[in-house]
Design a protein around this motif. Structure first.
Motif, PDB file in Angstrom:
ATOM      1  N   ALA A   7       0.853  -1.189   0.000  1.00  0.00           N
ATOM      2  CA  ALA A   7       0.000   0.000   0.000  1.00  0.00           C
ATOM      3  C   ALA A   7       0.887   1.238   0.000  1.00  0.00           C
ATOM      4  CB  ALA A   7      -0.923   0.009   1.217  1.00  0.00           C
ATOM      5  N   ARG A   8       0.327   2.325  -0.567  1.00  0.00           N
ATOM      6  CA  ARG A   8       1.060   3.591  -0.642  1.00  0.00           C
ATOM      7  C   ARG A   8       0.060   4.733  -0.491  1.00  0.00           C
ATOM      8  NH1 ARG A   8       5.812   5.534  -3.327  1.00  0.00           N
ATOM      9  NH2 ARG A   8       6.266   3.358  -3.855  1.00  0.00           N
ATOM     10  N   ALA A   9       0.474   5.793   0.189  1.00  0.00           N
ATOM     11  CA  ALA A   9      -0.381   6.969   0.340  1.00  0.00           C
ATOM     12  C   ALA A   9       0.479   8.220   0.281  1.00  0.00           C
ATOM     13  CB  ALA A   9      -1.138   6.926   1.665  1.00  0.00           C
ATOM     14  N   GLU A  10      -0.062   9.267  -0.361  1.00  0.00           N
ATOM     15  CA  GLU A  10       0.569  10.582  -0.363  1.00  0.00           C
ATOM     16  C   GLU A  10      -0.149  11.435   0.677  1.00  0.00           C
ATOM     17  OE1 GLU A  10       3.225  11.502  -1.961  1.00  0.00           O
ATOM     18  OE2 GLU A  10       3.451   9.647  -3.118  1.00  0.00           O
ATOM     19  N   THR A  11       0.590  11.964   1.636  1.00  0.00           N
ATOM     20  CA  THR A  11       0.000  12.742   2.715  1.00  0.00           C
ATOM     21  C   THR A  11       0.613  14.141   2.735  1.00  0.00           C
ATOM     22  OG1 THR A  11       1.577  12.345   4.525  1.00  0.00           O
ATOM     23  CG2 THR A  11       0.050  10.549   3.992  1.00  0.00           C
ATOM     24  N   GLU A  12       0.116  14.985   3.615  1.00  0.00           N
ATOM     25  CA  GLU A  12       0.681  16.319   3.766  1.00  0.00           C
ATOM     26  C   GLU A  12       2.144  16.273   4.178  1.00  0.00           C
ATOM     27  OE1 GLU A  12      -1.605  18.667   6.436  1.00  0.00           O
ATOM     28  OE2 GLU A  12      -3.517  18.220   5.465  1.00  0.00           O
ATOM     29  N   ARG A  13       2.547  15.191   4.785  1.00  0.00           N
ATOM     30  CA  ARG A  13       3.918  15.055   5.269  1.00  0.00           C
ATOM     31  C   ARG A  13       4.792  14.278   4.291  1.00  0.00           C
ATOM     32  NH1 ARG A  13       0.248  15.788   8.401  1.00  0.00           N
ATOM     33  NH2 ARG A  13      -0.700  13.836   7.713  1.00  0.00           N
ATOM     34  N   GLY A  14       4.204  13.844   3.178  1.00  0.00           N
ATOM     35  CA  GLY A  14       4.984  13.121   2.181  1.00  0.00           C
ATOM     36  C   GLY A  14       4.407  11.747   1.893  1.00  0.00           C
ATOM     37  N   GLU A  15       5.274  10.818   1.598  1.00  0.00           N
ATOM     38  CA  GLU A  15       4.878   9.496   1.136  1.00  0.00           C
ATOM     39  C   GLU A  15       4.935   8.475   2.273  1.00  0.00           C
ATOM     40  OE1 GLU A  15       6.186   7.529  -2.908  1.00  0.00           O
ATOM     41  OE2 GLU A  15       7.691   7.124  -1.368  1.00  0.00           O
ATOM     42  N   LEU A  16       3.880   7.687   2.359  1.00  0.00           N
ATOM     43  CA  LEU A  16       3.806   6.605   3.343  1.00  0.00           C
ATOM     44  C   LEU A  16       3.664   5.298   2.576  1.00  0.00           C
ATOM     45  CD1 LEU A  16       3.687   6.518   6.507  1.00  0.00           C
ATOM     46  CD2 LEU A  16       1.213   6.267   6.267  1.00  0.00           C
ATOM     47  N   VAL A  17       4.558   4.358   2.842  1.00  0.00           N
ATOM     48  CA  VAL A  17       4.579   3.104   2.085  1.00  0.00           C
ATOM     49  C   VAL A  17       4.596   1.909   3.035  1.00  0.00           C
ATOM     50  CG1 VAL A  17       5.883   1.669   0.464  1.00  0.00           C
ATOM     51  CG2 VAL A  17       5.744   4.141   0.103  1.00  0.00           C
ATOM     52  N   LEU A  18       3.744   0.952   2.744  1.00  0.00           N
ATOM     53  CA  LEU A  18       3.731  -0.325   3.451  1.00  0.00           C
ATOM     54  C   LEU A  18       4.173  -1.385   2.461  1.00  0.00           C
ATOM     55  CD1 LEU A  18       2.843  -1.736   6.159  1.00  0.00           C
ATOM     56  CD2 LEU A  18       0.661  -2.203   5.013  1.00  0.00           C
ATOM     57  N   ARG A  19       5.208  -2.129   2.815  1.00  0.00           N
ATOM     58  CA  ARG A  19       5.674  -3.152   1.897  1.00  0.00           C
ATOM     59  C   ARG A  19       5.968  -4.447   2.639  1.00  0.00           C
ATOM     60  NH1 ARG A  19      11.670  -1.212  -0.201  1.00  0.00           N
ATOM     61  NH2 ARG A  19      12.764  -1.367   1.806  1.00  0.00           N
ATOM     62  N   GLU A  20       5.911  -5.536   1.884  1.00  0.00           N
ATOM     63  CA  GLU A  20       6.150  -6.861   2.446  1.00  0.00           C
ATOM     64  C   GLU A  20       7.563  -7.299   2.109  1.00  0.00           C
ATOM     65  OE1 GLU A  20       2.985 -10.234   2.727  1.00  0.00           O
ATOM     66  OE2 GLU A  20       4.132 -10.584   0.886  1.00  0.00           O
ATOM     67  N   ARG A  21       8.263  -7.780   3.127  1.00  0.00           N
ATOM     68  CA  ARG A  21       9.628  -8.268   2.941  1.00  0.00           C
ATOM     69  C   ARG A  21       9.594  -9.792   2.890  1.00  0.00           C
ATOM     70  NH1 ARG A  21      13.687  -5.794   6.994  1.00  0.00           N
ATOM     71  NH2 ARG A  21      12.431  -6.965   8.478  1.00  0.00           N
ATOM     72  N   ARG A  22      10.041 -10.329   1.783  1.00  0.00           N
ATOM     73  CA  ARG A  22      10.040 -11.781   1.591  1.00  0.00           C
ATOM     74  C   ARG A  22      11.477 -12.279   1.529  1.00  0.00           C
ATOM     75  NH1 ARG A  22       5.415 -11.768  -3.221  1.00  0.00           N
ATOM     76  NH2 ARG A  22       3.707 -11.011  -1.883  1.00  0.00           N
ATOM     77  N   ASP A  23      11.810 -13.125   2.473  1.00  0.00           N
ATOM     78  CA  ASP A  23      13.164 -13.642   2.610  1.00  0.00           C
ATOM     79  C   ASP A  23      13.063 -15.151   2.803  1.00  0.00           C
ATOM     80  OD1 ASP A  23      15.724 -14.405   3.428  1.00  0.00           O
ATOM     81  OD2 ASP A  23      16.044 -12.623   4.641  1.00  0.00           O
ATOM     82  N   PRO A  24      13.697 -15.932   1.954  1.00  0.00           N
ATOM     83  CA  PRO A  24      13.608 -17.393   2.110  1.00  0.00           C
ATOM     84  C   PRO A  24      14.196 -17.899   3.419  1.00  0.00           C
ATOM     85  CG  PRO A  24      15.266 -16.792   0.472  1.00  0.00           C
ATOM     86  CD  PRO A  24      14.523 -15.551   0.810  1.00  0.00           C
ATOM     87  N   HIS A  25      14.969 -17.058   4.093  1.00  0.00           N
ATOM     88  CA  HIS A  25      15.630 -17.475   5.326  1.00  0.00           C
ATOM     89  C   HIS A  25      15.011 -16.849   6.569  1.00  0.00           C
ATOM     90  CE1 HIS A  25      18.624 -19.193   2.675  1.00  0.00           C
ATOM     91  NE2 HIS A  25      18.846 -17.993   2.141  1.00  0.00           N
ATOM     92  N   ALA A  26      13.904 -16.144   6.401  1.00  0.00           N
ATOM     93  CA  ALA A  26      13.257 -15.480   7.544  1.00  0.00           C
ATOM     94  C   ALA A  26      11.764 -15.403   7.292  1.00  0.00           C
ATOM     95  CB  ALA A  26      13.830 -14.083   7.741  1.00  0.00           C
ATOM     96  N   PRO A  27      10.972 -15.228   8.355  1.00  0.00           N
ATOM     97  CA  PRO A  27       9.523 -15.097   8.170  1.00  0.00           C
ATOM     98  C   PRO A  27       9.182 -13.865   7.332  1.00  0.00           C
ATOM     99  CG  PRO A  27      10.081 -15.451  10.492  1.00  0.00           C
ATOM    100  CD  PRO A  27      11.354 -15.167   9.779  1.00  0.00           C
ATOM    101  N   THR A  28       8.132 -13.951   6.560  1.00  0.00           N
ATOM    102  CA  THR A  28       7.638 -12.797   5.814  1.00  0.00           C
ATOM    103  C   THR A  28       7.184 -11.728   6.802  1.00  0.00           C
ATOM    104  OG1 THR A  28       6.946 -14.161   3.951  1.00  0.00           O
ATOM    105  CG2 THR A  28       5.910 -12.013   4.149  1.00  0.00           C
TER     106      THR A  28
END
Length: 227
Positions: A7-28
């Motif tokens: 997810a991504r949002a443009e706010t009065e303070r700038g950009e807010l981004v939610l992203r998923e980190r996928r690593d075969p050696h660690a939990p998502t």
């Protein structure tokens, strides 16, 4: 390791981004960034939990609590785990972040916000404190940054200065505590809190983050019964 934007949002303070980190050696895991700067993730939540637990330990009857900063909800979650807490006001400036929690974009969000003790206020914490009723709360946890040396937004510097601290003090009941978490020792903040409250306690806490020992500081100031 792969990052997938959720997810991504443009706010009065700038950009807010939610992203998923996928690593075969660690939990998502999920990661929150503001204007490209890492804010927090769901992989390392020890500091958020430690803030809540250490702050709650400062107050005998933390019936009404303010959490300044929703983040990914882990500070709020730790506060709600304390059965002494009767209501929690979470003050978050970003509507998008609240929406992501409510909609389940952040999967654990709906269950946390469904707790009947929780009220979410979308507002600047400085404005919320200025407008709050006097002596309404037992505990305020300031969790919008990692302390005055690690600001998410430059304007947050005002949250560690005398006018805001005085506004926060007015909203606390006798015996109530303002608790501020900092990723580094903050002597200027300590002196300012002491000048407002007439007391301050600075306590170091060891937190394990990414298999590394880190030292955080909790600055706690109390409204005395004589105030």
């Amino acid at each position: 390791m792969e990052y997938v934007e959720i997810a991504r949002a443009e706010t009065e303070r700038g950009e807010l981004v939610l992203r998923e980190r996928r690593d075969p050696h660690a939990p998502t895991s999920l990661e929150l960034r503001a204007n490209g700067v890492f804010v927090m993730d769901t992989l390392e939540v020890g500091s958020e939990q430690a803030l809540a637990q250490a702050a709650l330990a400062q107050v005998e009857h933390p019936r009404a609590v303010v959490v300044a900063g929703l983040g990914l909800g882990f500070t709020m979650h730790a506060v709600l785990a304390d059965q002494r807490v009767e209501k929690v006001a979470v003050v978050e400036i970003e509507q998008a972040l609240v929406d992501w929690m409510r909609a389940g974009t952040i999967p654990h969000g709906p269950s946390l916000l469904a707790d009947e003790r929780v009220t979410v206020v979308v507002a600047d914490i400085a404005k919320a404190m200025a407008e709050a009723r006097p002596a309404a709360y037992d505990l305020i946890l300031l969790d919008v940054d990692n302390g005055p040396g690690y600001l998410v937004h430059d304007v947050n510097a005002a949250l560690y200065e005398q006018p805001f601290l005085e506004a926060a003090a007015r909203t606390l009941r006798p015996g109530g505590v303002l608790a501020i978490w900092s990723a580094a020792e903050a002597p200027v903040l300590s002196r300012t809190m002491d000048s407002v409250f007439g007391n301050v306690e600075a306590t170091p806490y060891d937190v394990l983050l990414q298999d590394r020992d880190q030292q955080y500081w909790l600055y706690a100031a109390r409204v005395t019964s004589e105030a």
